[in-house]
Design an enzyme around this catalytic site. Structure first.
Site, PDB file in Angstrom:
ATOM      1  CD  GLN A   1      41.330  34.194 134.659  1.00  0.00           C
ATOM      2  OE1 GLN A   1      41.980  35.227 134.727  1.00  0.00           O
ATOM      3  NE2 GLN A   1      41.892  33.014 134.449  1.00  0.00           N
TER       4      GLN A   1
ATOM      5  CB  ALA B   1      32.395  27.821 127.765  1.00  0.00           C
TER       6      ALA B   1
ATOM      7  CB  SER C   1      42.224  23.456 123.436  1.00  0.00           C
ATOM      8  OG  SER C   1      43.159  22.994 124.392  1.00  0.00           O
ATOM      9  N   GLY C   2      40.679  25.327 126.157  1.00  0.00           N
ATOM     10  CA  GLY C   2      39.922  25.064 127.383  1.00  0.00           C
ATOM     11  C   GLY C   2      38.442  25.061 127.058  1.00  0.00           C
TER      12      GLY C   2
ATOM     13  CE  LYS D   1      33.325  37.356 133.784  1.00  0.00           C
ATOM     14  NZ  LYS D   1      33.545  37.384 132.354  1.00  0.00           N
TER      15      LYS D   1
ATOM     16  CD1 TRP E   1      36.673  31.869 124.903  1.00  0.00           C
ATOM     17  CD2 TRP E   1      34.507  31.396 125.197  1.00  0.00           C
ATOM     18  NE1 TRP E   1      35.934  32.672 124.070  1.00  0.00           N
ATOM     19  CE2 TRP E   1      34.598  32.404 124.240  1.00  0.00           C
ATOM     20  CE3 TRP E   1      33.238  30.916 125.547  1.00  0.00           C
ATOM     21  CZ2 TRP E   1      33.482  32.959 123.622  1.00  0.00           C
ATOM     22  CZ3 TRP E   1      32.121  31.462 124.925  1.00  0.00           C
ATOM     23  CH2 TRP E   1      32.252  32.478 123.980  1.00  0.00           C
ATOM     24  N   GLY E   2      37.792  28.065 124.622  1.00  0.00           N
ATOM     25  CA  GLY E   2      38.455  27.830 123.330  1.00  0.00           C
ATOM     26  C   GLY E   2      37.715  26.774 122.534  1.00  0.00           C
TER      27      GLY E   2
ATOM     28  CG  ASN F   1      35.398  33.613 139.129  1.00  0.00           C
ATOM     29  OD1 ASN F   1      36.487  33.545 139.675  1.00  0.00           O
ATOM     30  ND2 ASN F   1      35.263  33.765 137.825  1.00  0.00           N
TER      31      ASN F   1
HETATM   32  P1  13P Z   1      33.228  32.022 135.331  1.00  0.00           P
HETATM   33  O1  13P Z   1      34.662  32.139 134.890  1.00  0.00           O
HETATM   34  O2  13P Z   1      33.012  32.513 136.735  1.00  0.00           O
HETATM   35  O3  13P Z   1      32.655  30.680 135.069  1.00  0.00           O
HETATM   36  O4  13P Z   1      32.407  33.080 134.461  1.00  0.00           O
HETATM   37  C1  13P Z   1      31.748  32.742 133.302  1.00  0.00           C
HETATM   38  C2  13P Z   1      31.842  33.819 132.318  1.00  0.00           C
HETATM   39  O5  13P Z   1      32.855  34.462 132.217  1.00  0.00           O
HETATM   40  C3  13P Z   1      30.664  34.114 131.482  1.00  0.00           C
HETATM   41  O6  13P Z   1      30.924  35.106 130.538  1.00  0.00           O
END
Ligand code: 13P
Length: 302
Positions: free
Chosen positions: A251, A107, A11-12, A158, A14-15, A223
């Site tokens: 990441q 997200a 539930s971060g 990436k 993105w979740g 990142n």
């Molecule tokens: P970050 O984890 O660097 O925010 O990357 C965003 C991302 O993964 C977009 O798809």
């Protein structure tokens, strides 16, 4: 007819963003159960459980503030912490097929319903239409490809390139330099997949999970942002992560370490100078200002 059941684990940022989409689609589509349980890593916010807050307000005030989640998403507690399993671990441990989703999908922008594309990697042709239906919306367009591994690896690699992009931003280089970092990074991504996951398709790198995700992450991602601050402040990545990301995790540095382990095992670090330089700079073995020298004589230039 037996209905498909969907749940969300995690539930971060993105979740929570994808819960908005999946919750609405599950309520709308006749072949899905309405209720979408969401597994939340329990933590206390001002003395109150995050699960209680989300259940009462239907908003993840910590990781996606300002967005209401659909009513049919209910919330449970995942014992022992957040799980971040990659597809083959899921398949091995749970003995279920696992598709992956990766794309140029920051997200907060997805939650704001700004138009974007995404890629689902799904080998199972029977499962693919269902995967697309539960994810696709007017503003979130899905392309399904069968190159599952390459889709997932693109999404991981990436992040390393984005750390490099943050370094050049922090060092004060311009857009041309960042474009070079993005291109050299893409070439290393393609080569890495070719060496470690042979049989993947070049066309996958031109889907949203490839070049598009690379671009958005190198401009708008966390990142990049933390790597820029790392260069400008000289403070540690861990310190900056704690201070700048409100509990979210980076990441890039972890992935750089895992990738370096694989490259070093094959004695191939010199064929991947960008990945290797990011790893060494994050570990403090090189200075950020050494970054350009590391990629100046890239194999791509020979
Ligand atoms: P970050 O984890 O660097 O925010 O990357 C965003 C991302 O993964 C977009 O798809």
């Amino acid at each position: 007819q037996l209905k498909n059941r969907v749940c969300i684990i995690g539930s971060g940022n993105w979740g929570s963003a994808i819960a908005k989409i999946v919750g609405r689609n599950a309520a709308r589509l006749p072949n899905f159960e309405d209720r979408v349980p969401m597994w939340v890593y329990e933590e206390l916010i001002d003395g109150k459980k995050l699960t209680d807050i989300i259940n009462e307000t239907h908003e993840n005030i910590k990781y996606l503030p300002g967005h209401k989640l659909p009513d049919n998403v209910g919330f449970d507690i995942a014992e022992g912490g957040g799980i971040d399993l990659i597809s083959h671990i899921i398949t091995r441990c749970l003995k279920i097929p696992c598709a992956v989703l990766m794309g140029a999908n920051i997200a907060s922008e997805v939650a704001d319903e700004k138009f974007c594309e995404t890629t689902i990697g799904c080998r199972d042709v029977m499962l693919a239409p269902m995967m697309r239906d539960i994810i696709q919306t007017e503003y979130f367009r899905v392309v399904v490809v069968d190159d599952e591994d390459a889709v997932e690896i693109c999404g991981a690699l990436k992040n390393i390139v984005a750390v490099g992009a943050g370094f050049v931003d922090g060092l004060g280089f311009g857009d041309n330099t960042k474009a070079a970092v993005i291109r050299l990074g893409l070439m290393e991504m393609i080569k890495f997949v070719d060496v470690f996951y042979p049989g993947s398709k070049l066309s996958t790198f031109f889907e949203s999970c490839g070049v598009a995700d690379l671009v958005t992450t190198c401009y708008g991602g966390r990142n990049r942002r933390v790597a820029e601050a790392f260069v400008k402040t000289g403070r540690s990545i861990k310190e900056l992560e704690d201070e700048m990301l409100n509990g979210q995790k980076l990441q890039g540095p972890i992935t750089a370490e895992e990738v370096n382990f694989m490259l070093a095992n094959k004695n191939m670090e010199n064929k991947f100078p960008l990945f290797t330089a990011v790893y060494r700079i994050c570990r403090g073995e090189l200075k950020p200002s050494d970054f350009i020298d590391c990629i100046r004589s890239h194999p791509e230039h020979m």
